[in-house]
Design a protein around this motif. Sequence first.
Motif, short mmCIF file in Angstrom:
data_model
loop_
_atom_site.label_atom_id
_atom_site.label_comp_id
_atom_site.label_asym_id
_atom_site.label_seq_id
_atom_site.Cartn_x
_atom_site.Cartn_y
_atom_site.Cartn_z
N ILE A 187 -2.81 -20.07 9.22
CA ILE A 187 -4.12 -19.77 9.78
C ILE A 187 -4.05 -18.61 10.76
CG2 ILE A 187 -5.97 -20.69 11.25
CD1 ILE A 187 -5.28 -23.48 10.09
N LEU A 188 -3.12 -18.68 11.70
CA LEU A 188 -3.03 -17.66 12.74
C LEU A 188 -2.59 -16.32 12.18
CD1 LEU A 188 -1.43 -19.85 15.54
CD2 LEU A 188 -3.83 -19.16 15.34
N ASP A 189 -1.62 -16.33 11.26
CA ASP A 189 -1.19 -15.08 10.64
C ASP A 189 -2.34 -14.43 9.87
OD1 ASP A 189 1.37 -15.32 11.65
OD2 ASP A 189 2.22 -16.16 9.79
N PHE A 190 -3.14 -15.25 9.21
CA PHE A 190 -4.27 -14.73 8.45
C PHE A 190 -5.28 -14.06 9.38
CE2 PHE A 190 -8.61 -15.45 6.81
CZ PHE A 190 -8.55 -14.63 5.69
N PHE A 191 -5.59 -14.72 10.49
CA PHE A 191 -6.56 -14.14 11.42
C PHE A 191 -6.03 -12.84 12.02
CE2 PHE A 191 -8.38 -18.60 12.32
CZ PHE A 191 -9.23 -18.48 11.23
N ALA A 192 -4.75 -12.79 12.29
CA ALA A 192 -4.16 -11.55 12.79
C ALA A 192 -4.29 -10.44 11.75
CB ALA A 192 -2.70 -11.77 13.17
N SER A 193 -4.11 -10.79 10.48
CA SER A 193 -4.21 -9.78 9.41
C SER A 193 -5.63 -9.27 9.23
CB SER A 193 -3.70 -10.37 8.09
OG SER A 193 -4.65 -11.28 7.53
N LEU A 194 -6.62 -10.06 9.64
CA LEU A 194 -8.01 -9.64 9.53
C LEU A 194 -8.38 -8.58 10.57
CD1 LEU A 194 -10.03 -12.95 8.98
CD2 LEU A 194 -9.49 -11.18 7.29
N TRP A 231 3.50 -19.75 18.51
CA TRP A 231 3.08 -18.54 17.79
C TRP A 231 2.64 -17.46 18.77
CZ3 TRP A 231 -1.42 -15.68 17.26
CH2 TRP A 231 -1.50 -14.82 16.16
N ALA A 232 1.83 -17.84 19.75
CA ALA A 232 1.33 -16.87 20.73
C ALA A 232 2.47 -16.29 21.56
CB ALA A 232 0.30 -17.54 21.64
N ARG A 233 3.44 -17.12 21.92
CA ARG A 233 4.59 -16.63 22.70
C ARG A 233 5.43 -15.65 21.89
NH1 ARG A 233 6.87 -22.07 25.78
NH2 ARG A 233 5.62 -21.86 27.68
N GLU A 234 5.62 -15.94 20.64
CA GLU A 234 6.41 -15.06 19.79
C GLU A 234 5.75 -13.69 19.63
OE1 GLU A 234 6.89 -17.12 16.13
OE2 GLU A 234 7.99 -18.80 17.04
N ARG A 235 4.44 -13.70 19.60
CA ARG A 235 3.68 -12.46 19.43
C ARG A 235 3.69 -11.60 20.69
NH1 ARG A 235 0.72 -10.98 14.49
NH2 ARG A 235 1.46 -12.55 13.05
N GLY A 236 3.80 -12.23 21.85
CA GLY A 236 3.85 -11.48 23.10
C GLY A 236 2.48 -11.25 23.72
N PRO A 237 2.46 -10.70 24.93
CA PRO A 237 1.23 -10.58 25.70
C PRO A 237 0.21 -9.60 25.14
CG PRO A 237 3.04 -9.45 26.82
CD PRO A 237 3.63 -10.21 25.67
N ARG A 241 -5.54 -12.39 21.06
CA ARG A 241 -5.79 -13.41 22.08
C ARG A 241 -6.25 -14.71 21.43
NH1 ARG A 241 -10.59 -14.77 24.14
NH2 ARG A 241 -11.52 -12.93 23.17
N VAL A 242 -5.59 -15.82 21.78
CA VAL A 242 -6.02 -17.14 21.35
C VAL A 242 -6.79 -17.78 22.52
CG1 VAL A 242 -5.33 -19.41 20.50
CG2 VAL A 242 -4.04 -17.37 19.81
N ARG A 243 -8.05 -18.05 22.33
CA ARG A 243 -8.94 -18.48 23.42
C ARG A 243 -8.37 -19.63 24.22
NH1 ARG A 243 -14.31 -20.90 21.13
NH2 ARG A 243 -12.79 -22.49 20.52
N GLU A 244 -7.89 -20.66 23.56
CA GLU A 244 -7.43 -21.85 24.26
C GLU A 244 -6.14 -21.59 25.02
OE1 GLU A 244 -10.38 -22.83 21.37
OE2 GLU A 244 -8.48 -21.76 21.11
N VAL A 245 -5.22 -20.84 24.44
CA VAL A 245 -3.97 -20.51 25.12
C VAL A 245 -4.26 -19.60 26.30
CG1 VAL A 245 -1.72 -19.41 24.86
CG2 VAL A 245 -2.63 -20.82 23.00
N ASP A 246 -5.17 -18.68 26.14
CA ASP A 246 -5.56 -17.77 27.22
C ASP A 246 -6.14 -18.55 28.40
OD1 ASP A 246 -5.93 -15.00 28.14
OD2 ASP A 246 -8.06 -15.45 28.00
N ARG A 247 -7.00 -19.51 28.09
CA ARG A 247 -7.61 -20.33 29.14
C ARG A 247 -6.56 -21.14 29.88
NH1 ARG A 247 -10.05 -25.62 27.89
NH2 ARG A 247 -11.01 -26.42 29.78
N LEU A 248 -5.64 -21.74 29.13
CA LEU A 248 -4.58 -22.52 29.76
C LEU A 248 -3.67 -21.63 30.61
CD1 LEU A 248 -3.16 -25.27 30.04
CD2 LEU A 248 -1.88 -24.72 27.95
N GLY A 249 -3.37 -20.43 30.12
CA GLY A 249 -2.52 -19.52 30.87
C GLY A 249 -3.14 -19.10 32.18
N LYS A 250 -4.44 -18.82 32.18
CA LYS A 250 -5.12 -18.45 33.42
C LYS A 250 -5.05 -19.57 34.44
CE LYS A 250 -8.37 -15.17 31.35
NZ LYS A 250 -9.78 -14.90 30.99
N TYR A 251 -5.18 -20.79 33.96
CA TYR A 251 -5.11 -21.95 34.86
C TYR A 251 -3.71 -22.07 35.45
CZ TYR A 251 -4.70 -26.84 36.24
OH TYR A 251 -4.44 -27.99 36.93
N LEU A 252 -2.69 -21.92 34.62
CA LEU A 252 -1.32 -22.10 35.10
C LEU A 252 -0.87 -20.98 36.03
CD1 LEU A 252 0.32 -23.35 31.80
CD2 LEU A 252 -0.28 -24.72 33.80
#
Length: 385
Positions: A187-194, A231-237, A241-252
């Motif tokens: 799913i994530l690889d496909f969205f990145a390819s889009l 997946w998001a960590r492997e891709r790097g900063p 952007r993955v909305r949920e991971v971004d939200r969690l990262g801002k909190y942390l």
Amino acid sequence: MTASETGEPSFERRIARKPRTVVVQPTGYCNLACTYCYLPDKDAKTPMGLEVAGAVAASIEAMDHSDGRPVDLVWHAGEPMALGVKRFAKLLEPFRPLVDAGLVAHGMQTNATLITDTWIDLIEEHHIDLGVSIDGPAHLTVQRVDRKGRAAFDRIVRGIGRLRERKVPFDVISVITEESISQTRDILDFFASLGAYGIGLNIEEAEGLNQDRPQLPKDRVQQFWTEVIDWARERGPNAIRVREVDRLGKYLRASPEERARRRNEYRVDPIPTVSVTGDVVLLSPELAGHKAPKYGDFVAGNVLRQDISSIIDEAHRLGYVQEFLVALDTCERTCKFYSFCLGSQASNRFFEHGSFEAAETGYCRNTEQALVLALEKATVKENTA
């Protein structure tokens, strides 16, 4: 009736008086018939009148804008583009001076099947941020079908292709189902390819008319979020952007002092949702069009008779709002995840429990708690590697 009986003190402390988001439903109709759709009015072709759009614009203009933040005006419901580009353009006109003044920022959620160059011209002219609904590769977007049961995937991808040709940025929003939850990377690889700018991942919920499909177990959802984080960590900063991971990262990344301040200062967005007739429902767009013996039709007012700020000011009198305030008090007092989610969604409480007073919901477990627990698991794995 006293203030305590109406829930007014808690309302003042918990509910924002200026909405961050106003959802506008220009039509209830959708040209698709997705199997998990929760909308009750997706067959209704009545369009929003120009007088309603004008009243919404006047309401927003009258708000206190001293915070310097524009109101996000999100065109959503069935399929906004099903209205037709000429009629939709007329609805946008009252907001043009507000956009120019920095008081409004347009957004639209679309299935992308009706995108044309004429639509893109309008999107660019009015600076509309786009979210495209698609669930992944073709074999994972099978729930998105048209009214004859035909797969919509090729038409969605064709619409996205037009956006890419015109260099129009877009986010994608995906519903994660029982069929797709085990295929995270596909799913994530496909969205990145889009070429999407960002990804939003919605775990399928029991909501609205979608009550019968199987709900996902928490442990499987937690594994899904662990895979998303990996997946998001492997891709790097600098990756998509993955909305949920971004939200969690801002909190942390926030300091303990910043988290405490956020908790104390946070106010729930009332998210006024305006129907084609001007009726306004608060707290959750998903409540629009639904009725319940205890709560009626959830309508808090109508923009043709009362501006949005006044509707929000009087919302403490509504039974469903009062119950939601009780739930937030319970969450803050009892839930260890409260400092992250700050209370979660109102509609899930109603659709899962028939009441807004319930504290924990499937949404809490699958989109708030499981995300935090997944990060803990990913961190342990990283530290022991």
